[in-house]
Design a protein around this motif. Structure first.
Motif, short mmCIF file in Angstrom:
data_model
loop_
_atom_site.label_atom_id
_atom_site.label_comp_id
_atom_site.label_asym_id
_atom_site.label_seq_id
_atom_site.Cartn_x
_atom_site.Cartn_y
_atom_site.Cartn_z
N UNK A 236 35.72 45.01 32.75
CA UNK A 236 36.58 44.85 33.92
C UNK A 236 36.04 43.76 34.84
N UNK A 237 34.73 43.79 35.06
CA UNK A 237 34.10 42.83 35.97
C UNK A 237 34.17 41.40 35.43
N UNK A 238 33.87 41.25 34.15
CA UNK A 238 33.90 39.90 33.56
C UNK A 238 35.32 39.36 33.52
N UNK A 239 36.27 40.23 33.25
CA UNK A 239 37.68 39.80 33.24
C UNK A 239 38.11 39.31 34.62
N UNK A 240 37.62 39.99 35.66
CA UNK A 240 37.94 39.59 37.03
C UNK A 240 37.42 38.20 37.34
N UNK A 241 36.18 37.93 36.92
CA UNK A 241 35.58 36.61 37.17
C UNK A 241 36.30 35.53 36.35
N UNK A 242 36.58 35.83 35.11
CA UNK A 242 37.23 34.85 34.24
C UNK A 242 38.65 34.53 34.71
N UNK A 243 39.33 35.54 35.22
CA UNK A 243 40.69 35.33 35.72
C UNK A 243 40.69 34.38 36.91
N UNK A 244 39.71 34.54 37.79
CA UNK A 244 39.61 33.66 38.95
C UNK A 244 39.20 32.25 38.54
N UNK A 245 38.35 32.16 37.53
CA UNK A 245 37.91 30.85 37.06
C UNK A 245 39.08 30.06 36.47
N UNK A 246 40.03 30.78 35.90
CA UNK A 246 41.20 30.12 35.31
C UNK A 246 42.22 29.71 36.37
N UNK A 247 42.13 30.33 37.57
CA UNK A 247 43.07 30.01 38.66
C UNK A 247 42.28 29.80 39.96
N UNK A 248 41.48 28.77 40.02
CA UNK A 248 40.57 28.58 41.16
C UNK A 248 41.25 28.31 42.50
N UNK A 249 42.54 28.06 42.49
CA UNK A 249 43.24 27.81 43.76
C UNK A 249 43.77 29.09 44.38
N UNK A 250 43.67 30.20 43.66
CA UNK A 250 44.16 31.48 44.17
C UNK A 250 43.05 32.17 44.97
N UNK A 251 43.16 32.11 46.29
CA UNK A 251 42.10 32.62 47.15
C UNK A 251 41.85 34.12 46.95
N UNK A 252 42.92 34.88 46.79
CA UNK A 252 42.77 36.33 46.62
C UNK A 252 41.96 36.66 45.37
N UNK A 253 42.24 35.92 44.29
CA UNK A 253 41.50 36.15 43.04
C UNK A 253 40.03 35.76 43.20
N UNK A 254 39.79 34.72 43.97
CA UNK A 254 38.40 34.29 44.20
C UNK A 254 37.62 35.36 44.97
N UNK A 255 38.29 36.01 45.92
CA UNK A 255 37.63 37.09 46.68
C UNK A 255 37.23 38.23 45.75
N UNK A 256 38.14 38.56 44.83
CA UNK A 256 37.83 39.60 43.84
C UNK A 256 36.62 39.17 42.99
N UNK A 257 36.66 37.92 42.56
CA UNK A 257 35.61 37.42 41.66
C UNK A 257 34.24 37.43 42.32
N UNK A 258 34.19 37.11 43.60
CA UNK A 258 32.90 37.09 44.31
C UNK A 258 32.29 38.49 44.31
#
Length: 288
Positions: A236-258
């Motif tokens: 779950x954690x790695x998927x969260x980081x990878x998802x944000x890496x694929x969409x680096x302009x999505x601020x909400x996803x970046x917050x999750x990834x951090x």
């Protein structure tokens, strides 16, 4: 108690005197007046009651329900200021309760109200207020195994509510309150919570803010002795980081990834995590 709000400086000057109140004096003099004022004029008495609860040096466990019922009923008042004051008063009460059974009784009362025992809560502000009251009880004075047992029980009570709630703001707040309790887990994270965390991320109601709230809760729950259990959440954690890496302009996803990356970095320090188990993005880069 006064029919009007006492000025703050008066409450402050009373604190040194209240520190010397005995159980007999509290039970015979203060408790009856406190209960009566909650029934007659809670909007005028709440700050005084809150100050009283924080000033005495007694263990208030034996009076918890006598006081807590009156405070709990104000969590769904139509007065926002009164609801907020009731949340603070419950926190002050909890801080003076070391008996886990007394805290458990208060929790049962609040979850019952949340479930509609005193009328369905149709206003979001009322739900959030009751949830905040549940969060206030996490400041109890129980310790050791008793604290662990209380937090485990709260997790069990919370999951059914999280399963049926659909309002994003309420969910975010509820997960935040759950996180307050999960942060007091020191021995083991309940299996029910681990299973729920995996499931929650797959629900349609788990929007990005809700997922971020869950991740923040994980940071509080998985630490020290409980950290090894987070290995179950690696996918779950790695998927969260990878998802944000694929969409680096999505601020909400970046917050999750951090938040996910912080927990992943903690997991890398575990001796039980072998090189093959470590996610690729966290493995040390080869020297040559």
């Amino acid at each position: 108690m006064s029919k009007s709000k006492p000025q703050n400086h008066i409450l402050e000057r009373c604190a040194p005197v209240l520190r010397h109140v005995s159980h007999a004096e509290f039970k015979e003099l203060l408790l009856p007046a406190l209960q009566k004022s909650l029934l007659r004029s809670p909007e005028n008495a709440m700050e005084t009651i809150s100050s009283l609860l924080s000033s005495v040096t007694l263990d208030l466990s034996q009076y918890a329900m006598d006081i807590g019922k009156g405070l709990a009923s104000q969590l769904k008042a139509n007065n926002p200021a009164l609801m907020g004051q009731a949340v603070v008063a419950l926190r002050n009460l909890a801080q003076q309760c070391s008996d886990p059974s007394a805290v458990q009784d208060l929790l049962t009362q609040l979850f019952s109200i949340l479930g509609g025992s005193e009328g369905k809560l149709t206003v979001v502000a009322q739900k959030i207020s009751v949830l905040s009251g549940i969060g206030s009880l996490s400041h109890h004075a129980a310790s050791g195994g008793s604290s662990q047992a209380l937090s485990t029980r709260v997790v069990e009570l919370f999951i059914p509510f999280l399963q049926q709630e659909v309002h994003e703001g309420t969910l975010v707040h509820a997960v935040g309150v759950l996180s307050q309790w999960a942060g007091r887990l020191s021995v083991e994270v309940p299996a029910a919570l681990l299973a729920w965390l995996k499931k929650a991320f797959t629900l349609k109601t788990s929007t990005s803010p809700v997922r971020h709230a869950y991740l923040q809760g994980m940071l509080g729950a998985f630490k020290g002795d409980t950290l090894p259990q987070a290995v179950e959440l690696l996918p779950l954690l790695t998927q969260t980081v990878e998802k944000a890496a694929a969409q680096p302009t999505q601020q909400a996803l970046l917050c999750e990834a951090v938040a996910a990356a912080v927990l992943l970095s903690r997991l890398c320090l575990l001796d039980t995590l072998t090189g093959e188990d470590t996610p690729l993005l966290l493995r040390p880069a080869p020297l040559f």
